[in-house]
Design an enzyme around this catalytic site. Structure first.
Site, mmCIF file in Angstrom:
data_model
loop_
_atom_site.group_PDB
_atom_site.id
_atom_site.type_symbol
_atom_site.label_atom_id
_atom_site.label_comp_id
_atom_site.label_asym_id
_atom_site.label_seq_id
_atom_site.Cartn_x
_atom_site.Cartn_y
_atom_site.Cartn_z
ATOM 1 N N GLU D 76 0.807 -1.223 0.000
ATOM 2 C CA GLU D 76 0.000 0.000 0.000
ATOM 3 C C GLU D 76 0.847 1.283 0.000
ATOM 4 O OE1 GLU D 76 -4.249 -0.454 1.537
ATOM 5 O OE2 GLU D 76 -2.986 -0.924 3.263
ATOM 6 N N HIS D 95 -0.625 5.711 7.529
ATOM 7 C CA HIS D 95 -1.802 4.902 7.210
ATOM 8 C C HIS D 95 -2.045 4.001 8.402
ATOM 9 C CE1 HIS D 95 -4.694 2.326 5.402
ATOM 10 N NE2 HIS D 95 -3.893 1.280 5.342
ATOM 11 N N HIS D 97 -5.216 1.634 10.884
ATOM 12 C CA HIS D 97 -6.535 1.000 11.041
ATOM 13 C C HIS D 97 -7.011 1.117 12.486
ATOM 14 C CE1 HIS D 97 -4.876 -2.237 7.966
ATOM 15 N NE2 HIS D 97 -4.806 -1.023 7.475
ATOM 16 N N HIS D 166 -11.773 0.296 6.279
ATOM 17 C CA HIS D 166 -10.342 0.074 6.158
ATOM 18 C C HIS D 166 -9.538 0.862 7.204
ATOM 19 C CE1 HIS D 166 -6.790 -0.264 3.074
ATOM 20 N NE2 HIS D 166 -6.366 -0.222 4.304
#
Lengths: 236, 236, 236, 236
Positions: D76, D95, D97, D166
């Site tokens: 990613e 990034h 979660h 996500h």
């Protein structure tokens, strides 16, 4: 208790507030000078978990350092100085952002009230102060004496003032009392939120029960202090 | 099991209750004297996590110490003495303020009931006792034999009495059984609150299921005790 | 991978399930014998956190031990044996009582569904099995081959069967896959409960998304296994 | 600050994100090359808690490694490369979660907004990006430059883009700023969910308050960084 012991307790109190998750990176606790009521002690700018005896700075009630020792200062020290100024009975002040209490500072019309016997120290009335009412849009921080005086006025004769979108100020009769109140403020907020979701009407402590329990309020070290200080790593 | 082993288990039980967050600074566990049913053992006033073998005091059922050893005492020991007096089958009592159960003590009309198989030990009926009903406004603490007798009467033949705005009293057939029940009381309270919020009707354990599971109730050491005691730092 | 390495991974998997709070004192994980599909490995009766290589017992699919080694056995081993019997594709089975999933086993009409991309392994359909439907009031434990066969039938071709008032059975293509699925089952249950309470309609993963993600399903060691095993104390 | 110090901070930031539970096994943080705005640094494929200085790989903005060093890569990485490409002001991208934010990515019509003063860095508008809108059913991962460009377009001039089912992408003015924003994104999500359940109308930060607080945004090390890095095990 000697001044040296008192300041060691202030350091331990910082570590307890971190370990019991009353404070995260932010928040602070002060104690009034036992011999000079116009002075108080507060750490320089540092997260409570990391505070050491060398970080402690002595202040007057206008929040000027007696000896800044070259350290950065908390910008929000007026919370402490101005509550000490307006409330001669108060010996220790805690400012904290404990996560459990924040929802009660922003949900209109929802009142935080003690429902657990160990939370009687919160008192029957817990006002919510909003810096925006008097000062408009700010960075939310209590950085001037005027901010501090307005917060102290909102606190009045109570033990706790919630601060909208920010946290709380806790006024105690001793370091021990302030820490105990701050821990059970957090616990009560969590439990009240949970109880509200069960759907039934809630039985809060009665005014009479709160009064009976506050008679027991201790200003010395007790069972909880021994436990919390040991958990926080204090060696005695 | 020797008396010495039993008292070591009582110390371990204190540490388990702290580590599993059944108790915080407050709460206590007792065990009946195996040879003298008119006596029981309970720590002097100390947080469960810190209790050592030297803190254990022997009491009669009126809560008088046989040898106080110069230690401070829990003021709420009548919870233990009077349940032992009224319930000859009970060998261990736990008083605790586990956060998860408090909401069920203050939300009117909301009943705590076992829904998880490991919580069958809670029994089908869990009464809620309110000290205010008989004694009016108090400091909420169970400090007299009359308080203790009233709580024991509310407990009746059940395993658990919730205490309004305060916590619970858990009656077990052994130290192991009391600890297991107190842990899964906490777990069940949490899970029932969560299940109630999902919106569907809840399937609780049936009375028949509870009866079948209680046949398995163990009074000795089992898998869970080994696990909890190791987590709490016991070396064997 | 040698059998010895596989059994070491089984021990590590036990520790991971404890450390990630999928299991508490209870729960277990098995792996099918790589060379004899009619055999599987499972610990003797012990909490997952404490399992060592010496505790591992080899079983046939009727759950008879090949060599019991003088150890106590899990009474619920039919969960493992009968899923291995009915599902040749399954190489590892986990039985657990993770707290987050219990509410979804008892709230009628509320369906657990994957909403998080890392939870795609849960599959599109998650049936709920209730032992009471076929066997009436029991002690809730899956102790007979008939119980195990009934659970396996409810599982069908899916990855997970929830068990009413009890927990779940997770079927994986490898130890790694079973552990990953069990961890994100727990996470998804928590997040779905939270999302339901926000009040808006929930966007779940689509069947197409689940299918795309399951193509990536790994049967070997990956990033998450390295992380979880290190957290659980494995030294490599 | 030398490049070597910056990369050490990147490693520490990985550890902080793990310790503060912003990331679990998954998630990553990057920093732009201070001398070459067309390059950035990101770990090879590894859980944040385990990242070491040797894992760091240099990339161009098309996400090609300058020297892959034989390491596996995050698939990613276009999240990072394409935000750096479209936003010259951004120096660090995270990034993650974090569990607390997922419900806000899937509950239709529910907007995440800052209500806590330390969360002012989230900004007044937090868009939600859904990969399905443009790309249909996928494995949900941002693995192509087209995915990354679409996400960057949704982010626009804001600080955070939520990603449906996500997680989120956080854009910071420095490593410190990105970490602070990601931590208080998580905290704010938790507190907003709690506040919404109390039932009253919520007072969010005003646009004016957000603007005042963002003036204080720091790009260097501060009190929180000292605290988080010490908690995460950094020795200085």
């Amino acid at each position: 208790m000697s001044l040296s012991e008192l300041l060691n307790d202030l350091v331990t109190a910082n570590h307890i507030l971190a370990h019991e998750e009353v404070c995260d990176a932010y928040g602070h606790i002060s104690v009034r000078h036992p011999d000079r009521p116009d002075r108080f002690f507060l750490s320089g700018s540092r997260s409570p978990e990391l505070v050491t005896i060398d970080d402690i700075i002595e202040y007057d009630l206008d929040c000027n350092p007696i000896d800044q020792k070259g350290r950065a200062q908390y910008t929000e020290r007026p919370i402490h100085g101005r509550i000490f100024k307006s409330r001669p009975d108060v010996m220790s002040v805690i400012h904290n952002h404990a996560y459990e209490i924040i929802p009660f500072t922003v949900a209109k019309g929802v009142k935080l009230r003690p429902l657990l016997h160990t939370s009687a120290g919160l008192g029957a009335t817990i006002p919510v102060w909003d810096i925006r009412q008097k000062f408009g849009d700010t960075n939310m921080l209590v950085t001037t004496l005027a901010h501090g005086d307005d917060l102290a006025a909102a606190l009045g004769k109570n033990r706790i003032a919630l601060m909208r979108g920010h946290g709380s100020a806790v006024a105690g009769l001793s370091i021990y009392d302030a820490v105990h109140t701050a821990v059970y403020l957090k616990v009560n907020a969590k439990l009240q939120a949970e109880a509200m979701r069960l759907g039934g009407e809630i039985t809060y402590l009665s005014d009479g029960e709160i009064a009976e329990m506050q008679k027991q309020s201790q200003t010395g070290h007790g069972r909880a202090w021994e436990y919390w200080s040991r958990r926080a790593g204090a060696t005695k």
